[in-house]
Design a protein around this motif. Sequence first.
Motif, PDB file in Angstrom:
ATOM      1  N   ASN A 449       0.884  -1.161  -0.090  1.00 45.00           N
ATOM      2  CA  ASN A 449      -0.069   0.004   0.075  1.00 45.00           C
ATOM      3  C   ASN A 449       0.853   1.277   0.151  1.00 45.00           C
ATOM      4  O   ASN A 449       0.495   2.268  -0.542  1.00 45.00           O
ATOM      5  CB  ASN A 449      -0.951   0.057   1.360  1.00 45.00           C
ATOM      6  CG  ASN A 449      -1.952  -1.118   0.858  1.00 45.00           C
ATOM      7  OD1 ASN A 449      -2.203  -1.708  -0.084  1.00 45.00           O
ATOM      8  ND2 ASN A 449      -2.478  -1.718   2.289  1.00 45.00           N
ATOM      9  N   LYS A 452       2.395   1.939  -3.334  1.00 47.54           N
ATOM     10  CA  LYS A 452       1.277   2.353  -4.524  1.00 47.54           C
ATOM     11  C   LYS A 452       1.006   3.842  -3.986  1.00 47.54           C
ATOM     12  O   LYS A 452       0.955   4.756  -5.088  1.00 47.54           O
ATOM     13  CB  LYS A 452       0.237   1.689  -4.191  1.00 47.54           C
ATOM     14  CG  LYS A 452       0.102   0.252  -4.746  1.00 47.54           C
ATOM     15  CD  LYS A 452      -0.963  -0.597  -4.700  1.00 47.54           C
ATOM     16  CE  LYS A 452      -1.033  -2.028  -4.948  1.00 47.54           C
ATOM     17  NZ  LYS A 452      -2.256  -2.694  -4.839  1.00 47.54           N
ATOM     18  N   LYS A 453       1.211   4.281  -2.794  1.00 47.76           N
ATOM     19  CA  LYS A 453       0.734   5.689  -2.724  1.00 47.76           C
ATOM     20  C   LYS A 453       1.917   6.504  -2.929  1.00 47.76           C
ATOM     21  O   LYS A 453       1.555   7.835  -3.313  1.00 47.76           O
ATOM     22  CB  LYS A 453       0.559   5.810  -1.122  1.00 47.76           C
ATOM     23  CG  LYS A 453      -0.540   5.162  -0.537  1.00 47.76           C
ATOM     24  CD  LYS A 453      -0.637   5.248   1.138  1.00 47.76           C
ATOM     25  CE  LYS A 453      -2.007   4.619   1.695  1.00 47.76           C
ATOM     26  NZ  LYS A 453      -1.904   4.442   3.238  1.00 47.76           N
ATOM     27  N   THR A 455       3.760   6.286  -5.693  1.00 46.71           N
ATOM     28  CA  THR A 455       3.597   6.652  -7.152  1.00 46.71           C
ATOM     29  C   THR A 455       2.763   7.357  -7.458  1.00 46.71           C
ATOM     30  O   THR A 455       2.818   7.981  -8.817  1.00 46.71           O
ATOM     31  CB  THR A 455       3.727   5.159  -7.761  1.00 46.71           C
ATOM     32  OG1 THR A 455       2.528   4.521  -7.555  1.00 46.71           O
ATOM     33  CG2 THR A 455       5.003   4.350  -7.326  1.00 46.71           C
TER      34      THR A 455
END
Length: 751
Positions: A449, A452-453, A455
């Motif tokens: 998670n 992902k945050k 990028t």
Amino acid sequence: MTTTIVHDTTEAVKLCPAHGLYLKPIAKMIVSVALPQLKQPGKSISNWEVMERVKSMVQPDQFSALRISKSTMEFIRFEGEVENRAMVKAFLAKLDGKSIKLSGFTDILKVRAAENKTDFPTRHDWDSFFRDAKDMNETVPGERPDTIHLEGLPCKWFAQKDTSPERPSESVLTAVFEGFGKIRNVDIPMLDPYREEMMDKNFHTFTFGGHLNFEAYVQYQEYVGFVKAMDTLRGMKLMYKAEDGKAVACNIKVTFDTTKHLSDSALKRRQLERQKLQELERQREEQKRREKEEEERRKEEERKQREQEEEERERRREEKLRKREQKNREREEKKNQRKVKKQQAEEQKKLHLKIAMEERKLLLAQRNLESIRLIAELLGRAKALRQQQQEREQAELARQQKAELARLQHLEEKRRLQEAELRRVEEEKARALELQRRERELRDRLLGNLLKKSTAPESQEAELGLMGHAVLGMPYSPPDCQTNVAQAQVNGLSHIAGENQYPSVAGLRGHSGGHCSSQWGQLDSGPESRTGGRQHSHERTQDRERGVRSRELSRGRWESSRERSSRGKHSRERSRQRSRGRGERSREHSRERSRGRGERSRERSRERAGRSRERSRGRGKRSREHSRSRWERSRERSRERGGRSRERSRERGGRSRERSRERGGRSRERSRERGGRSRERSRERSRGRGERSRERSRGRREYNRRGRGRNWSRSSSYDGNRRKESSRERSRRHHSPGRDRGRRDSFRDYS
């Protein structure tokens, strides 16, 4: 001459078939072997080996006879004989010019062979001899070439069938050699008994083997017969063929007579010498007869003289005996008178001696009874002591068995407790591993998670940050704060994974909160901080890559640590099983050894006791036999002394007889006392030996029992100590404080 067996008689020439005599050609050859020069000292060549090599060279033919005629350092000369003359050339072709190789010698031995020339007189020899001899007259028989001298003739071949085979016959000799011409005279010196005394006249009775061979002279009437016989016998040997077809041959020596042996003068001279010898023999026989008669007469006179002397000695002996008998009668009368006087005294002494003997026997019987009672009492005490000892041993054995059973029960209870503790530890470990797995999944999800945050756009990052912090229960942080948090989490994960441990969620929250608060302050400071955040975007990308690599490395290390822990678990389980099996086997082996030692010690003690009893019985028996034999010998000696003393007392007189009787009585009494004492001592010694042997065997059995019990108890205590130490070690390993503390810390972190 020696005889040889003849296998091939095709070349035989008839001499006298009626007597089975033939002539066979001599087939001889000379074989010379040149020897090499011996360079090494102490090395020699075997004549036998060379002879065997020569025999092997003529195979498949064989020599009928082969002997060494001469042996030197340079050569060896052999003289060989074959069956027929036709084989001589074949043998010469096989031997002449050939070589021999001996083992151990590098040089080759050259072989030369040639036919042997016989040494036989020719017509020129006897013509020249009789022509040149000055004491010969060719007109007189015996002094011209008409006599043949034969040597080496076998006696058996020229003996008549009904006479001794060792005495040749002149008639047979005449019949054999009569085929060459008419014979004037023959002479066999062996048949003349007086010829041995004429040895100084150059006469030879016989040669080569005593009575087996003989020599003979054959005189022909005409010169033609002599020449024919010499020509026929040249190069020949004599062969005898029996009725069964077997043939033997022997070499004979044939020469012409050069000693005028059968001349008239020699015959007359031998006749005169024979007559003289006969006369001398008659004179010797007469002299022997006279000497024999003189000897018989002298022996007769000596015999008569001995008879007279014997008669005189007999007369004197009778006179002496008569006087001795007279003296003996007088002595007997005196002795009878003394005997009547002393008979009553002797009877009184015998009565006293009998009373003393009875008292002695009674005393000995009492002592025997006392000794039997004493032995019975000692045996009863020993039996009671033995029973008490056996009871003590049984009680001790029962106590030891009970103690061993209690110890085994205690060990079994302790083993069950240890197994329960091990199961509990394993369950706790399994729970800890499950918690670690859950935490790892949660961390992986969280890290995914966060990546992902980082990028997404900044707006989306803010929204996702708010959502993520809302989910995690943390305040919002800008992107720099989140990047630093991810970096801190990745670095923290890699560092802790190197030590096979993972940080707790609470620690991660605290670490993230602190960093984010610092980043919040920087964010509030103004646009400069946002511009600096964009400049460091490249560094954040590198940090993310490093985080991914560190996560993969930590995951691999965690998997390897998990595999190692599972292998350690299996190895500990196998070691526990092996230790249990070893303990059971060692306990069983110790029990078997203790039982075997006990049985062997009991068997040895029984054997020793039996041997000691046998030895004591044998010693007692030997001592009794020895004492009995000594008593018998002493009694015999005392009887002999008494007899001798009685003889001396008779010769010396009344007083000496009395003293000898007293000495004899005393000696008998002493001998009886000695015999009784010796028997008593032997019995006492045998009893003492029996008691000592029994005491020793009893002591050995006691020592064996004590030693066996001590060894058993020591071994059992040693096994028990080892088992206790092993159980303590296992409990120490499983319940060590450091490991408990680490386990509790890990549980705390997981919680």
